[in-house]
Each structure stands twice: as C-alpha cells, then as structure tokens.
Design a protein around this motif. Structure first.
Motif, mmCIF file in Angstrom:
data_model
loop_
_atom_site.group_PDB
_atom_site.id
_atom_site.type_symbol
_atom_site.label_atom_id
_atom_site.label_comp_id
_atom_site.label_asym_id
_atom_site.label_seq_id
_atom_site.Cartn_x
_atom_site.Cartn_y
_atom_site.Cartn_z
ATOM 1 N N ASP A 10 0.983 -1.265 -0.068
ATOM 2 C CA ASP A 10 -0.106 0.124 0.002
ATOM 3 C C ASP A 10 0.795 1.151 -0.047
ATOM 4 O OD1 ASP A 10 -1.529 2.286 0.625
ATOM 5 O OD2 ASP A 10 -3.046 0.998 1.781
ATOM 6 N N ALA A 11 0.608 2.151 -0.908
ATOM 7 C CA ALA A 11 1.716 3.326 -1.058
ATOM 8 C C ALA A 11 1.611 4.216 0.305
ATOM 9 C CB ALA A 11 1.013 4.176 -2.165
ATOM 10 N N ALA A 12 0.614 4.233 0.951
ATOM 11 C CA ALA A 12 0.535 4.939 2.102
ATOM 12 C C ALA A 12 1.257 4.344 3.275
ATOM 13 C CB ALA A 12 -0.932 4.990 2.669
ATOM 14 N N LEU A 13 1.615 2.939 3.255
ATOM 15 C CA LEU A 13 2.177 2.413 4.185
ATOM 16 C C LEU A 13 3.772 2.907 3.923
ATOM 17 C CD1 LEU A 13 0.835 -1.176 4.402
ATOM 18 C CD2 LEU A 13 0.573 0.859 6.164
ATOM 19 N N SER A 14 4.280 3.336 2.923
ATOM 20 C CA SER A 14 5.640 3.838 2.718
ATOM 21 C C SER A 14 5.600 5.395 2.703
ATOM 22 C CB SER A 14 6.126 3.342 1.245
ATOM 23 O OG SER A 14 6.159 1.983 1.259
ATOM 24 N N ALA A 15 4.395 6.083 2.359
ATOM 25 C CA ALA A 15 4.542 7.634 2.342
ATOM 26 C C ALA A 15 4.699 7.993 3.681
ATOM 27 C CB ALA A 15 3.122 7.745 1.657
ATOM 28 N N PHE A 16 4.151 7.345 4.565
ATOM 29 C CA PHE A 16 3.964 7.747 5.998
ATOM 30 C C PHE A 16 5.166 7.326 6.791
ATOM 31 C CE2 PHE A 16 -0.515 8.350 4.632
ATOM 32 C CZ PHE A 16 -0.749 9.816 5.120
ATOM 33 N N GLU A 17 5.538 8.111 7.568
ATOM 34 C CA GLU A 17 6.757 7.491 8.696
ATOM 35 C C GLU A 17 6.355 7.923 9.928
ATOM 36 O OE1 GLU A 17 10.723 7.503 6.055
ATOM 37 O OE2 GLU A 17 10.186 9.356 7.688
ATOM 38 N N LEU A 18 6.462 7.051 11.056
ATOM 39 C CA LEU A 18 6.219 7.257 12.409
ATOM 40 C C LEU A 18 7.530 7.372 13.213
ATOM 41 C CD1 LEU A 18 3.797 4.807 13.354
ATOM 42 C CD2 LEU A 18 3.410 7.137 12.240
ATOM 43 N N ASP A 19 7.539 8.568 13.936
ATOM 44 C CA ASP A 19 8.583 8.744 14.953
ATOM 45 C C ASP A 19 8.219 8.674 16.404
ATOM 46 O OD1 ASP A 19 10.634 10.065 16.349
ATOM 47 O OD2 ASP A 19 10.472 12.286 15.315
ATOM 48 N N TRP A 27 12.654 6.043 17.355
ATOM 49 C CA TRP A 27 12.938 5.388 15.997
ATOM 50 C C TRP A 27 12.027 6.571 15.065
ATOM 51 C CZ3 TRP A 27 15.396 0.722 16.035
ATOM 52 C CH2 TRP A 27 15.893 0.309 17.131
ATOM 53 N N ARG A 28 12.531 6.267 13.762
ATOM 54 C CA ARG A 28 11.565 6.873 12.621
ATOM 55 C C ARG A 28 11.647 5.839 11.570
ATOM 56 N NH1 ARG A 28 11.624 12.886 9.948
ATOM 57 N NH2 ARG A 28 10.613 12.187 8.171
ATOM 58 N N ARG A 29 10.454 5.240 11.345
ATOM 59 C CA ARG A 29 10.410 4.157 10.486
ATOM 60 C C ARG A 29 9.292 4.221 9.598
ATOM 61 N NH1 ARG A 29 14.766 3.441 11.962
ATOM 62 N NH2 ARG A 29 15.854 1.667 12.946
ATOM 63 N N PRO A 30 9.176 3.780 8.520
ATOM 64 C CA PRO A 30 7.944 3.791 7.741
ATOM 65 C C PRO A 30 6.711 3.129 8.304
ATOM 66 C CG PRO A 30 9.809 3.175 6.269
ATOM 67 C CD PRO A 30 10.261 2.870 7.961
ATOM 68 N N LEU A 31 5.690 3.764 7.986
ATOM 69 C CA LEU A 31 4.407 2.913 8.710
ATOM 70 C C LEU A 31 4.095 1.535 8.488
ATOM 71 C CD1 LEU A 31 1.713 3.405 10.296
ATOM 72 C CD2 LEU A 31 0.629 4.158 8.057
ATOM 73 N N PRO A 97 1.534 9.427 21.078
ATOM 74 C CA PRO A 97 2.253 8.439 20.732
ATOM 75 C C PRO A 97 3.327 8.571 19.922
ATOM 76 C CG PRO A 97 0.122 8.327 19.742
ATOM 77 C CD PRO A 97 0.121 9.312 20.579
ATOM 78 N N PHE A 98 2.978 9.370 18.716
ATOM 79 C CA PHE A 98 4.225 9.417 17.879
ATOM 80 C C PHE A 98 3.922 10.681 16.893
ATOM 81 C CE2 PHE A 98 0.650 6.450 16.342
ATOM 82 C CZ PHE A 98 -0.087 7.328 15.320
ATOM 83 N N TRP A 99 5.106 10.803 16.224
ATOM 84 C CA TRP A 99 4.779 12.018 15.091
ATOM 85 C C TRP A 99 4.585 11.121 13.995
ATOM 86 C CZ3 TRP A 99 4.308 16.893 15.942
ATOM 87 C CH2 TRP A 99 4.996 17.722 16.923
ATOM 88 N N LEU A 100 3.786 11.769 13.114
ATOM 89 C CA LEU A 100 3.273 11.162 11.950
ATOM 90 C C LEU A 100 3.682 12.094 10.949
ATOM 91 C CD1 LEU A 100 1.504 8.956 10.124
ATOM 92 C CD2 LEU A 100 -0.253 10.554 10.246
ATOM 93 N N HIS A 101 4.765 11.612 10.069
ATOM 94 C CA HIS A 101 5.160 12.366 8.925
ATOM 95 C C HIS A 101 5.036 12.073 7.582
ATOM 96 C CE1 HIS A 101 8.724 14.137 11.451
ATOM 97 N NE2 HIS A 101 8.320 12.876 12.105
ATOM 98 N N TRP A 102 4.740 12.942 6.576
ATOM 99 C CA TRP A 102 4.208 12.957 5.241
ATOM 100 C C TRP A 102 4.820 14.181 4.474
ATOM 101 C CZ3 TRP A 102 1.008 14.444 8.860
ATOM 102 C CH2 TRP A 102 0.153 15.661 8.757
#
Length: 248
Positions: A10-19, A27-31, A97-102
């Motif tokens: 799913d493109a969104a699972l790569s487009a978003f990262e969680l910190d 950690w900062r990783r792809p969703l 819980p996290f920063w959502l990055h996009w």
C-alpha cells in the motif's frame, strides 16, 4: 503526497513515517514497518507544556485502564481521556504516541495525534481531540492525512470534540471514585440487592448502610457501569434513580 514504492503493498504504508520512543530509543520508520508496535504502551513523543496566561492547561491523569498517569494538553483532552478510561472496550491508552510524517507536495508535514487506544478486540484507534469551531484548514489537512495513514495501518481514526456538558460533569464526578480502593465487596453486594429494581439514589444508600461507607462504593459501581442512572438528563442528585444494569 508523492508516489512511493509499494514496499508494503500500500503506497500509504511507505508514504507515512512514524517517529516514536520505544525501549529507551527514538525510532523513525515507515508506517508499514512499525504498524504493529504497541503504541498504547509507549512514552509520549513530546513533552507537555505549561504556559502561563494560556487558556489550555496540561497535566497528568491517573488512568485506571493503563494503571499509570497519562498526559493531556487541555481540559478538553482531559475530559476525553476520562471518557476513554471509563469505556469498557478500551484496554490501553497512551498520549502523544508518535509524530506522523508525510509530504504534501514539496512540503514536509508532521502531526502528533493526541491518543492511541487499544481496544478489547485487538484493534488500534487513533484519537484527535479538537472542538468543532477550532478545526482550521491546517488542522483539517492533518486530520485527513492521519485518517489515510490509519486506514492503511488497519487502525480506526476518530476526531472528537466537546462532549455533552451534563454527561461530562456527571462522569467527572464518578471519576473521583474510579480507583479499585473504592470497591468494598460486602457493601457492593448490598448495593446490588438494593438497586435490583430502580430506586432513588439516597434512599438506596440509606437502605444499604452508613452513607459515608456506601457512597464511594456506589459511585465506583456507577463508574464501572455495574449500576446505572440517567447521566445525560440532569446532574446527579439525591433523587436520581439508580438501577442495576442487566447486561455487562
């Protein structure tokens, strides 16, 4: 958002990262790599701020569901935290819980949701708290992006506003008696007998025993949903009708 590779189907699972923080590390990783993390059990990703002269007020609330203190950044967030703490479907709660990055075109964006909740059936739920009249364009865009990320991860997303004032006032009162120390089993058993059928609150308390001993137990049982009353119609008072719930 751009067109990321379908690394996780799913493109969104790569487009978003969680910190986020876990095991003492950041950690900062792809969703798609971290969606299964137990976000209901991690530390806040940012500190809570106490600023003199502002309307909002940050603090810590002892959450019986989490068996720990959970932070909030406004009275509205605190109220919603109390309601989640009372919800029998909620088994875990963490704040910030996290920063959502996009990316929004060329712009790098981020948003820290207010709460992550774990439900009894194992599902995750992300909760943002904002009054309807406080949702500006930037906030609306952040909530939309967060919803897309949650859908990709298989989580629910909800944006909640101001609860009904009478209901919230009653639940705040009951929250004073949320801790298990308020539950005395012999008194609870008497109350369940007394309120087998609907009875005015004070009449039932007097029948069950000494009011100083009985009232904390009564309010704990009402917090827990074992005993019920009309919490939305009016503020609790001596004549409020209380009854034993039939289905738990």
């Amino acid at each position: 958002m751009g067109a990321p590779a379908l690394a996780y189907g799913d493109a969104a699972l790569s487009a978003f990262e969680l910190d986020f923080f876990e095991s003492g590390q950041r950690w900062r990783r792809p969703l798609g790599q971290v969606w299964s993390t137990r976000f209901e059990a991690i530390a806040p990703v940012r500190n809570f701020r106490w600023t003199k002269g502002v309307e909002s007020f940050a603090g810590w609330y002892y959450c019986v569901t989490a068996r720990d203190h959970v932070g909030y950044e406004s009275w509205l967030e605190r109220d919603r935290l109390i309601l989640m703490d009372r919800d029998p479907q909620v088994v875990g709660i963490a704040s910030q819980p996290f920063w959502l990055h996009w990316h929004d075109g060329p712009r790098s964006r981020r948003h820290a949701p207010d709460y992550f909740v774990r439900l009894a059936d194992g599902r995750g739920r992300v909760v943002d708290v904002r009054a309807d009249d406080q949702v500006d364009e930037a906030a609306a865009e952040s909530f939309t992006a967060t919803r897309h990320a949650c859908e990709a991860a298989g989580w629910e997303f909800v944006r909640v506003g101001v609860p009904d004032p009478v209901f919230m006032a009653n639940v705040r009162w009951l929250a004073r008696y949320r801790r298990r120390r308020c539950l005395q089993w012999p008194v609870a058993a008497r109350l369940l007998e007394v309120f087998e059928e609907p009875v005015p609150l004070l009449d039932g308390v007097v029948e069950a025993g000494d009011r100083l001993e009985v009232l904390p137990v009564l309010f704990h049982l009402m917090w827990s949903g074992v005993l019920a009353a009309d919490l939305r119609g009016e503020l609790l008072h001596d004549g409020s009708v209380v009854w034993k719930e039939r289905v738990r």
